[in-house]
Enzyme design. Structure first.
Site, PDB file in Angstrom:
ATOM      1  CB  SER A   1      75.166 104.324 -13.222  1.00 52.06           C
ATOM      2  OG  SER A   1      74.532 105.386 -12.537  1.00 52.06           O
TER       3      SER A   1
ATOM      4  CB  SER B   1      72.452 107.915 -11.774  1.00 49.41           C
ATOM      5  OG  SER B   1      73.212 107.845 -10.592  1.00 49.41           O
TER       6      SER B   1
ATOM      7  CB  THR C   1      79.895 108.271 -10.496  1.00 45.98           C
ATOM      8  OG1 THR C   1      80.223 107.223  -9.593  1.00 45.98           O
ATOM      9  CG2 THR C   1      79.781 107.727 -11.900  1.00 45.98           C
TER      10      THR C   1
ATOM     11  CE  LYS D   1      81.548 110.623  -6.802  1.00 49.05           C
ATOM     12  NZ  LYS D   1      81.060 109.917  -5.636  1.00 49.05           N
TER      13      LYS D   1
ATOM     14  CD  GLU E   1      79.479 124.828   4.165  1.00 47.99           C
ATOM     15  OE1 GLU E   1      78.601 124.235   4.804  1.00 47.99           O
ATOM     16  OE2 GLU E   1      79.935 125.950   4.471  1.00 47.99           O
TER      17      GLU E   1
ATOM     18  CG  ASP F   1      78.998 111.489  -2.960  1.00 45.83           C
ATOM     19  OD1 ASP F   1      77.898 111.005  -3.296  1.00 45.83           O
ATOM     20  OD2 ASP F   1      80.005 111.469  -3.682  1.00 45.83           O
TER      21      ASP F   1
ATOM     22  N   GLY G   1      90.059 108.171  -1.972  1.00 46.39           N
ATOM     23  CA  GLY G   1      89.608 108.885  -3.177  1.00 46.39           C
ATOM     24  C   GLY G   1      88.537 109.903  -2.827  1.00 46.39           C
ATOM     25  N   GLY G   2      87.749 110.271  -3.843  1.00 50.01           N
ATOM     26  CA  GLY G   2      86.726 111.304  -3.655  1.00 50.01           C
ATOM     27  C   GLY G   2      85.688 110.908  -2.624  1.00 50.01           C
TER      28      GLY G   2
ATOM     29  NE  ARG H   1      95.955 100.670  -5.039  1.00 51.35           N
ATOM     30  CZ  ARG H   1      95.450 100.536  -6.253  1.00 51.35           C
ATOM     31  NH1 ARG H   1      95.367  99.343  -6.793  1.00 51.35           N
ATOM     32  NH2 ARG H   1      95.026 101.584  -6.930  1.00 51.35           N
TER      33      ARG H   1
HETATM   34  P1  NAP Z   1      88.231 107.162  -6.568  1.00 59.32           P
HETATM   35  O1  NAP Z   1      88.367 108.598  -6.268  1.00 59.32           O
HETATM   36  O2  NAP Z   1      88.662 106.662  -7.904  1.00 59.32           O
HETATM   37  O3  NAP Z   1      89.075 106.366  -5.441  1.00 59.32           O
HETATM   38  C1  NAP Z   1      89.248 104.980  -5.543  1.00 59.32           C
HETATM   39  C2  NAP Z   1      89.895 104.449  -4.244  1.00 59.32           C
HETATM   40  O4  NAP Z   1      89.939 103.032  -4.366  1.00 59.32           O
HETATM   41  C3  NAP Z   1      91.323 104.931  -3.998  1.00 59.32           C
HETATM   42  O5  NAP Z   1      91.548 105.098  -2.627  1.00 59.32           O
HETATM   43  C4  NAP Z   1      92.156 103.745  -4.527  1.00 59.32           C
HETATM   44  O6  NAP Z   1      93.408 103.598  -3.886  1.00 59.32           O
HETATM   45  C5  NAP Z   1      91.283 102.594  -4.110  1.00 59.32           C
HETATM   46  N1  NAP Z   1      91.574 101.415  -4.899  1.00 59.32           N
HETATM   47  C6  NAP Z   1      91.328 101.253  -6.217  1.00 59.32           C
HETATM   48  N2  NAP Z   1      91.740 100.027  -6.607  1.00 59.32           N
HETATM   49  C7  NAP Z   1      92.246  99.424  -5.488  1.00 59.32           C
HETATM   50  C8  NAP Z   1      92.812  98.150  -5.223  1.00 59.32           C
HETATM   51  N3  NAP Z   1      92.932  97.237  -6.216  1.00 59.32           N
HETATM   52  N4  NAP Z   1      93.204  97.836  -3.967  1.00 59.32           N
HETATM   53  C9  NAP Z   1      93.061  98.744  -2.981  1.00 59.32           C
HETATM   54  N5  NAP Z   1      92.545  99.979  -3.152  1.00 59.32           N
HETATM   55  C10 NAP Z   1      92.142 100.307  -4.400  1.00 59.32           C
HETATM   56  O7  NAP Z   1      86.734 106.655  -6.386  1.00 59.32           O
HETATM   57  P2  NAP Z   1      85.587 107.288  -5.443  1.00 59.32           P
HETATM   58  O8  NAP Z   1      84.879 108.374  -6.160  1.00 59.32           O
HETATM   59  O9  NAP Z   1      86.201 107.572  -4.133  1.00 59.32           O
HETATM   60  O10 NAP Z   1      84.526 106.069  -5.351  1.00 59.32           O
HETATM   61  C11 NAP Z   1      84.890 104.876  -4.700  1.00 59.32           C
HETATM   62  C12 NAP Z   1      83.687 103.930  -4.585  1.00 59.32           C
HETATM   63  O11 NAP Z   1      82.623 104.532  -3.860  1.00 59.32           O
HETATM   64  C13 NAP Z   1      83.077 103.513  -5.911  1.00 59.32           C
HETATM   65  O12 NAP Z   1      82.875 102.127  -5.888  1.00 59.32           O
HETATM   66  C14 NAP Z   1      81.751 104.250  -5.964  1.00 59.32           C
HETATM   67  O13 NAP Z   1      80.768 103.558  -6.711  1.00 59.32           O
HETATM   68  C15 NAP Z   1      81.386 104.303  -4.513  1.00 59.32           C
HETATM   69  N6  NAP Z   1      80.456 105.400  -4.237  1.00 59.32           N
HETATM   70  C16 NAP Z   1      79.198 105.109  -3.816  1.00 59.32           C
HETATM   71  C17 NAP Z   1      78.318 106.140  -3.545  1.00 59.32           C
HETATM   72  C18 NAP Z   1      76.914 105.848  -3.128  1.00 59.32           C
HETATM   73  O14 NAP Z   1      76.048 106.696  -3.301  1.00 59.32           O
HETATM   74  N7  NAP Z   1      76.645 104.715  -2.530  1.00 59.32           N
HETATM   75  C19 NAP Z   1      78.715 107.467  -3.695  1.00 59.32           C
HETATM   76  C20 NAP Z   1      80.021 107.722  -4.080  1.00 59.32           C
HETATM   77  C21 NAP Z   1      80.892 106.680  -4.363  1.00 59.32           C
HETATM   78  P3  NAP Z   1      94.754 104.298  -4.464  1.00 59.32           P
HETATM   79  O15 NAP Z   1      94.751 105.710  -3.916  1.00 59.32           O
HETATM   80  O16 NAP Z   1      95.845 103.463  -3.943  1.00 59.32           O
HETATM   81  O17 NAP Z   1      94.649 104.269  -5.970  1.00 59.32           O
END
Ligand code: NAP
Length: 496
Positions: A246, A248, A291, A295, A307, A332, A356-357, A378
């Site tokens: 991170s 952060s 993170t 979330k 909201e 975000d 996801g989130g 997926r």
């Molecule tokens: P999350 O809620 O845990 O969701 C993860 C997602 O990834 C789900 O849709 C999951 O699918 C999918 N996934 C996980 N493993 C997979 C695989 N092997 N094959 C295909 N799909 C897979 O995580 P999140 O909070 O949404 O965050 C996701 C990413 O965004 C992270 O890498 C995070 O670092 C990044 N992010 C970046 C910022 C930024 O400021 N740049 C901000 C927020 C998040 P399933 O539903 O099938 O499990």
């Protein structure tokens, strides 16, 4: 404020002395790990023990010969180890580390008597390489009865274990050092003041760490403001898993320093978010960045939400209120849009990979701007649920943007207008998964804009493929900076 103790882990005294000189300006103590010296160096010190401390001017020095069961490298017998400690004790060390477990304690009692006679401080220590024991309070009492300092280093296997270490440290009145080893224990090395610790151990960068989770002295001093934190310090944290990558802590601590604020931002690897929130109330934490993968749990844990959290059911920021509860905010959404805002009008549609989130924030942000979105995940049912729920929220808000769900695109998939922008929000390709590509069979046309919101690494495999095919690419750095800036402005509201 606990002192910083540099563990000297090199094979030769010449290397150790060089490390001492390198870090001299940011350390108060050194621990010489004799067990890590080569056999030849150990023989040299046996012949002339004063060589071991000759260069450590102006700092306290701890003599340690660590057994293998305690994470050390001592190869010979226990009798020889105690004899070596006895032999080196008068060389000029200010402290000695004595492992105070039951086995062979009588040897150690005689060693302790020698230390006392020589005016050397005794650190009575226990090391639990795999777990945190249940009887921490009584063990600390026992160690305090044996030595001048009680030291426990134990490996938490989750936040519940970390809390137990904190509770025991705070309850123990005598001089102590209570540290968590490994990734769940890192915060204990940074927040020594909250543990009541007298010192914290650190290892030089790029050399063998004395124990897992060590932070180098310069990072402790500059990034984590060691020496400046105290009872008036406000604590902030980032909670996630994995968390080591991170950005952060660097971002927020740099801004706290630049603004002259007595605040410290600490990374926590979190397995159980509800348990972490108990810890947040106890410490207390004034603000929390949340993170992957917590979330959605954070949205549930918040007493009130804005909201953006209601719409996305994902919360990346928690702010402590005056009554001790936490308010949840989603930064975000604005962070996501900031990186593509100037090009938004050129997209006839967008495909969001993941459900996801972060995907919720991306879909909500795009749909709120009138961009039709295809959500591919997926687990298809999760994409369908996201589309149904966000569709209802958007309709309630008076938006009629089209949302649909599908499986992840494969070879031959034609995304049509949804291919104008492809947003990658799954955790595939995020450090340490440097090989991962969520759509390995999909062939880019070269006309797509591909936006991967991952920022570590800056170039994920899917972004690399997109660039090679001629696509415009955007990584997650801009989103990170924009959401972190919004978060920082919220943190400022709870600081005096
Ligand atoms: P999350 O809620 O845990 O969701 C993860 C997602 O990834 C789900 O849709 C999951 O699918 C999918 N996934 C996980 N493993 C997979 C695989 N092997 N094959 C295909 N799909 C897979 O995580 P999140 O909070 O949404 O965050 C996701 C990413 O965004 C992270 O890498 C995070 O670092 C990044 N992010 C970046 C910022 C930024 O400021 N740049 C901000 C927020 C998040 P399933 O539903 O099938 O499990």
């Amino acid at each position: 404020m606990p002192d910083i103790c540099l563990c000297l882990t090199a094979e030769t005294m010449a290397q150790n002395n060089a490390l001492f000189r390198q870090y001299r300006s940011c350390i108060d103590m050194v621990e010489l790990r004799v067990d890590l010296l080569s056999d030849a160096e150990q023989a040299t010190l046996r012949a002339d023990p004063e060589l071991a401390v000759r260069e450590f001017h102006g700092v306290d020095s701890i003599l340690t010969v660590r057994r293998k069961i305690d994470g050390g490298s001592w190869k010979r017998s226990e009798v020889e180890r105690i004899a070596l400690l006895e032999h080196m004790l008068p060389a000029g060390f200010t402290s000695i580390d004595v492992e105070a477990d039951q086995v062979g304690l009588s040897d150690r009692l005689s060693l302790i008597a020698s230390a006392r006679a020589a005016g050397v401080t005794v650190i009575a220590s226990r090391h639990y390489m795999e777990y945190v024991p249940t009887d921490l309070d009584s063990e600390l009492q026992r160690l305090s009865a044996i030595g001048d300092y009680a030291k426990i280093a134990a490996r938490p296997n989750g936040i519940a274990d970390f809390r137990r270490l904190l509770h025991a440290a705070r309850a123990h009145a005598g001089p102590h050092v209570v540290l968590g080893m490994g990734s769940y224990g890192v915060a204990s090395r940074i927040m020594g003041h909250t543990f009541g610790n007298r010192f914290t151990f650190s290892s030089a960068a790029d050399v063998q760490q004395a124990a897992s989770g060590h932070i180098s002295p310069d990072v402790l001093q500059t990034l984590y403001a060691h020496g400046e934190t105290g009872s008036a310090t406000r604590y902030f944290a980032v909670a996630g898993d994995p968390i080591a990558h991170s950005k952060s802590p660097e971002y927020h601590n740099r801004r706290f320093r630049a603004d002259g604020l007595n605040a410290l931002y600490v990374p926590f690897r979190v397995d159980d978010f509800d348990e972490f929130m108990e810890l947040a109330r106890e410490l207390p934490l004034s603000g929390i960045s949340v993170t992957v993968p917590h979330k959605e749990s954070a949205a549930r844990a918040a007493a009130t939400v804005n909201e953006g959290v209601t719409a996305t059911r994902a919360c990346n920021t928690l702010i402590r209120q005056s009554d001790g509860s936490y308010r949840g905010v989603n930064t975000d959404i604005e962070g996501f849009l900031s990186a593509i805002r100037t090009r938004l009008s050129t997209f006839r549609g967008a495909t969001v990979l993941g459900a996801g989130g972060a995907a919720r924030a991306a879909v909500y942000a795009l749909a709120s701007e009138g961009v039709p979105v295809l959500v591919c995940n997926r687990t298809l049912s999760r994409a369908q649920t996201l589309v149904a729920e966000l569709g209802e929220i958007l309709r309630d808000e008076g938006q009629s943007t089209a949302l649909s769900a599908a499986a992840l695109p494969g070879d031959g998939t034609d995304l049509g207008a949804y291919g104008d922008l492809i947003v990658q929000t799954s955790s595939v390709g995020m450090h340490p998964d440097h090989e991962g590509d969520p759509i390995p069979a999909y062939r880019f046309c070269g006309t797509e804009t591909v936006y991967d919101i991952i920022y570590t690494p800056p170039m994920t495999p899917v972004l690399k493929r997109a660039q090679q095919a001629g696509c415009a690419i955007v990584n997650g750095s801009g989103m990170f900076d924009a959401q972190a800036d919004a978060q920082y402005r919220l943190f400022r509201t709870v600081l005096p």
